[in-house]
Design an enzyme around this catalytic site. Structure first.
Site, PDB file in Angstrom:
ATOM      1  N   LEU A  42       1.203  -0.865   0.101  1.00  0.00           N
ATOM      2  CA  LEU A  42      -0.044   0.085  -0.018  1.00  0.00           C
ATOM      3  C   LEU A  42       0.574   1.435  -0.303  1.00  0.00           C
ATOM      4  O   LEU A  42       2.225   1.173   1.005  1.00  0.00           O
ATOM      5  CB  LEU A  42      -0.802   0.220   1.505  1.00  0.00           C
ATOM      6  CG  LEU A  42      -2.317  -0.442   1.332  1.00  0.00           C
ATOM      7  CD1 LEU A  42      -2.928  -0.610   2.220  1.00  0.00           C
ATOM      8  CD2 LEU A  42      -3.152  -0.741  -0.320  1.00  0.00           C
ATOM      9  N   ASP A  43       0.274   2.413  -0.829  1.00  0.00           N
ATOM     10  CA  ASP A  43       0.972   3.387  -1.022  1.00  0.00           C
ATOM     11  C   ASP A  43       1.228   4.118   0.849  1.00  0.00           C
ATOM     12  O   ASP A  43       0.273   3.971   1.213  1.00  0.00           O
ATOM     13  CB  ASP A  43       0.849   4.899  -1.853  1.00  0.00           C
ATOM     14  CG  ASP A  43       1.297   4.097  -2.879  1.00  0.00           C
ATOM     15  OD1 ASP A  43       1.538   3.339  -3.573  1.00  0.00           O
ATOM     16  OD2 ASP A  43      -0.118   4.662  -4.198  1.00  0.00           O
ATOM     17  N   PRO A  44       2.578   4.621   0.776  1.00  0.00           N
ATOM     18  CA  PRO A  44       2.971   5.431   2.439  1.00  0.00           C
ATOM     19  C   PRO A  44       1.545   5.895   2.975  1.00  0.00           C
ATOM     20  O   PRO A  44       1.360   5.959   4.017  1.00  0.00           O
ATOM     21  CB  PRO A  44       3.649   5.545   2.296  1.00  0.00           C
ATOM     22  CG  PRO A  44       4.834   5.417   1.278  1.00  0.00           C
ATOM     23  CD  PRO A  44       3.559   4.552   0.129  1.00  0.00           C
ATOM     24  N   VAL A  46      -1.526   5.958   2.083  1.00  0.00           N
ATOM     25  CA  VAL A  46      -2.673   5.273   2.424  1.00  0.00           C
ATOM     26  C   VAL A  46      -2.930   4.032   3.207  1.00  0.00           C
ATOM     27  O   VAL A  46      -2.430   3.781   3.924  1.00  0.00           O
ATOM     28  CB  VAL A  46      -2.824   4.182   0.785  1.00  0.00           C
ATOM     29  CG1 VAL A  46      -3.938   3.437   0.818  1.00  0.00           C
ATOM     30  CG2 VAL A  46      -2.328   5.479  -0.311  1.00  0.00           C
TER      31      VAL A  46
END
Length: 307
Positions: A42-44, A46
């Site tokens: 997951l993107d940081p 998110v």
């Protein structure tokens, strides 16, 4: 006497500001074990569902990365960014003075359900010529990106308003999609269909395969459980993670052979490959697959049983 190590799947409620790798590193310290692995980045910035495999659970991590995912997101129309989300620099701005009616947005949604084509964002981990796109992006280099196929299983407008006023209208939506779908890019492409630049302004992952937000624990809850000796209560069994696999039941003799990694006669009626083999107690013993050279036999892909 050595303390029993926790094992299984720990559904983490990932906080903002941490990479998935950061989360794994922190859990290794809390759980005092190196056998920890996540099941899809997951993107940081998110937040949301990040199933983490621990101990024996790491053996099934590879089967969990292909899970369909579910998100709740917000798209903002009228501004595009370098990263396609709210954290990038502005690339283009075009105000939408009249805003949009919900009906217009619904019509756009209709065009995205099913199989779609996406061009991954420059700020993503997709590799081109052995190098990740975000590495090119940080160097200020734009490269041709491969078009990828994604599947949108469900797409719904969550915002209840009938109109989304300008100059920068935004609306919330839920989406269920295949692995590897970029919701940032989906928001940008929605903007294109509406005739304006756009970006994804919010994102929460609410589901990953069978794991949902309601299953998840925060780092604070996990640390508290570690201190109180109640860590086992947080773990979900391996069987939940592979419940979507076709399965067969082994008798005691077959169970004994499976524990030793035996190649066995092919089970009758099995349609899918690979498939799970359970004992009569409902414990998954192994993941088997059809033998590649001898179709009348099946061979183990992963042995999960413990002596």
């Amino acid at each position: 006497m050595a303390l029993k190590q926790p094992e299984g799947v720990l559904p983490l409620l990932k906080p903002a500001g941490m990479t998935s790798h950061d989360c794994v590193a922190k859990l290794r310290k809390i759980l005092k074990t190196k056998k920890v692995g996540h099941t899809g980045t997951l993107d940081p910035e998110v937040t949301g569902v990040l199933p983490v495999c621990v101990g024996r659970g790491t053996k099934i991590a590879q089967y969990m990365t292909d899970y369909p995912k579910a998100y709740e997101a917000e798209a903002t129309i009228g501004r595009s960014t370098t990263t396609e989300d709210a954290h990038g620099d502005t690339v283009e701005t075009e105000e939408v003075p009249g805003g949009f009616a919900a009906d217009q947005v619904e019509k756009v949604f209709d065009s995205f359900r099913g199989v779609i084509q996406q061009v991954p964002p420059m700020f993503s981990a997709v590799k081109v010529n052995g190098k990740k796109l975000y590495q090119y992006a940080r160097e200020g280099v734009e490269v041709e990106r491969p078009v990828r196929e994604a599947v949108i299983y469900d797409l719904k407008l969550l915002s209840k308003e009938k109109n989304f006023p300008g100059p920068f209208p935004s609306f919330s939506f839920s989406v269920k999609c295949s692995k590897g779908t970029y919701i940032r890019t989906l928001a940008v492409d929605m903007g294109k269909k509406l005739g304006y630049p756009a970006h994804m302004s919010k994102l929460v992952r609410v589901g990953s395969g069978p794991f949902e937000l309601k299953d998840c624990f925060t780092f604070e809850e996990i640390e508290s459980a570690a201190e109180n000796g109640t860590m086992d209560e947080l773990f979900l069994p391996i069987e939940k993670a592979i419940g979507h696999f076709e399965s067969i039941i082994a008798d005691e003799d077959m169970e004994r052979k499976i524990k030793h990694g035996a190649v066995l006669p092919m089970a009758k009626g099995v349609q899918n490959n690979p498939f799970a083999v359970y004992n009569k107690k409902g414990q998954c013993l192994a993941i088997y697959k059809k033998h590649p050279e001898k179709p009348h036999l099946m061979k183990p892909e992963k042995i999960l049983a413990v002596e």
